[in-house]
Design a protein around this motif. Sequence first.
Motif, short mmCIF file in Angstrom:
data_model
loop_
_atom_site.label_atom_id
_atom_site.label_comp_id
_atom_site.label_asym_id
_atom_site.label_seq_id
_atom_site.Cartn_x
_atom_site.Cartn_y
_atom_site.Cartn_z
N ASN A 142 -3.46 13.18 -4.96
CA ASN A 142 -2.04 13.40 -5.45
C ASN A 142 -1.13 13.60 -4.17
N ALA A 143 -1.59 13.11 -2.91
CA ALA A 143 -1.09 13.42 -1.62
C ALA A 143 0.21 12.69 -1.24
N GLY A 144 0.09 11.49 -1.31
CA GLY A 144 1.23 10.64 -1.14
C GLY A 144 1.20 10.13 0.42
N PHE A 145 0.32 10.48 1.27
CA PHE A 145 0.31 9.93 2.41
C PHE A 145 0.43 8.40 2.37
N SER A 146 0.59 7.63 3.26
CA SER A 146 0.57 6.04 3.28
C SER A 146 0.42 5.59 4.73
N THR A 147 -0.44 4.66 4.76
CA THR A 147 -0.64 4.08 6.14
C THR A 147 0.62 2.80 6.30
N PHE A 148 1.64 2.69 5.28
CA PHE A 148 2.74 1.82 5.62
C PHE A 148 3.96 2.79 5.52
N THR A 149 4.87 2.21 6.45
CA THR A 149 5.81 2.93 6.84
C THR A 149 7.01 3.14 5.63
N THR A 150 6.95 2.38 4.67
CA THR A 150 7.73 2.28 3.77
C THR A 150 7.08 2.89 2.32
N SER A 151 5.94 3.50 2.59
CA SER A 151 5.11 3.87 1.24
C SER A 151 4.64 2.46 0.76
N LEU A 152 4.89 2.49 -0.50
CA LEU A 152 4.54 1.44 -1.51
C LEU A 152 5.91 0.49 -1.59
N MET A 153 6.67 0.50 -1.07
CA MET A 153 8.02 -0.39 -1.42
C MET A 153 7.77 -1.62 -1.08
N GLY A 154 6.90 -2.00 -0.34
CA GLY A 154 6.59 -3.59 0.13
C GLY A 154 5.91 -4.27 -0.90
N PHE A 155 5.33 -3.48 -1.93
CA PHE A 155 4.42 -3.95 -2.92
C PHE A 155 5.08 -3.45 -4.27
N GLN A 156 6.31 -4.15 -4.54
CA GLN A 156 6.98 -3.74 -5.70
C GLN A 156 6.53 -4.76 -6.82
N THR A 157 6.39 -6.13 -6.23
CA THR A 157 5.73 -7.00 -6.99
C THR A 157 4.45 -7.18 -7.08
N ASN A 158 3.66 -6.36 -6.70
CA ASN A 158 2.19 -6.49 -6.84
C ASN A 158 1.71 -5.60 -8.07
N LEU A 159 2.01 -5.90 -9.21
CA LEU A 159 1.90 -5.14 -10.31
C LEU A 159 0.59 -4.67 -10.74
N PRO A 160 -0.70 -5.57 -10.40
CA PRO A 160 -1.84 -4.82 -10.57
C PRO A 160 -2.20 -3.64 -9.74
#
Length: 425
Positions: A142-160
């Motif tokens: 439950n940390a929330g750190f991401s290796t992507f600048t916009t967190s997971l916003m770039g994967f809105q359509t990757n539902l699985p």
Amino acid sequence: MVLPGLYTGPSLTWVDALFTATSAVCVTGLIVVDTATYFTTWGQAYVLLLIQLGGLGIVSFTSVIIAALGHRLSLRQEILTSRGANMVDEIDYHALTWAVVRFTFGAELVGAVLLYVFWVPEFGWTGAVWPSIFHTVSAFCNAGFSTFTTSLMGFQTNLPLLGVVMMLIVLGGLGFLTLEELNLWRHRRQKKGRFRLSVHSQIVLGTTAVLIVGGWVAFTAFEWHNTLAGMSLSERLVNGLFASITPRTAGFNTIDYAETTSGTNFLTIIFMVIGGSPGSTAGGIKTTTFALLGLLAWSRLQGRPTTSISARTIPEATLQKSTSLLVVALGIITVGIFLFSVLEVPGNGANAAFLTYMFEVVSAFNTVGLSMGATGELSDPGRLITVVLMFIGRVGTLTFVAAMARSPKHIKGGFRYAYEDVSIG
């Protein structure tokens, strides 16, 4: 955080290094530098190590605290009790720590494999390895750190992929006591034996389900024509569900919280305050505290002298602890908001800025990691205040709970003062 080879640009100041290390160890996720671009792979690995150690340490510590509530610990087996009433009476707490470690790495292994499968088409066989490992550990803790600048916003359509992340967040936020009891329940059902879930686990599971479903409906409705606009029906529903799960207290985001509606922001603040469940990596006042306070209010409104659920009465001492925990948490949050209002809000005191910093304080204290974009703009005093909030929100609350877990002391001298009532309301 300032060792050579961990970063790509100029070295972090000591304030920023302290901020980043505290955010990682306290599994918060607030950042003052972009984890994706500022840190090298070795730097990201160092952050991940702090997250993993912080997550495991928190879970182990909270499990011991919960096991000690209101009861003396035996040397061989510690039974989770509260004033003599068994809460989870078939768990061997002597072996619980090792069970925590095994389950953590087992869940993270499965999660990493699933994320790897869904990221291979985009990053390739080797490029998907590190993001899968990093986000699995970050999600489960439950940390929330991401290796992507916009967190997971770039994967809105990757539902699985979003489904796997949500599963890891929920598992990490349920608490290992409940997970272990569910494991016992599963084994008993296979053997066709009788097993009753404790009131503790019933409250955890019930409250978590209500918050997830209720938040899913509310967040989806609030953002349907806003940040979710332009998505397909399934994408709107999944991203709405993600917005319901992540505030308690993962910190990942698939939508921009600087663009969300006031209703979404306010509901997110409430969810951040509630947090996850006892004995988990999540922060907040915990689902059980929230549920017990609701049950207490309902019983008093009905004129009942006791608070009951599932044919069991909740001890009055436990209700008092829940009330005390909420008062302390809200008091610290209030002080934090006041300090930010004085130090960070622009001279004109715009309402939008106040909401932004209120969001920031609640996110820091409850170790969530969500932000409306204020973290990187904080002054050094503001960053130090955030460090203190993250530390108190994680360690201070646990210490407070541990202090309350001790048996009440006998009245000094064997007497008490006379009662005198006070008018309230």
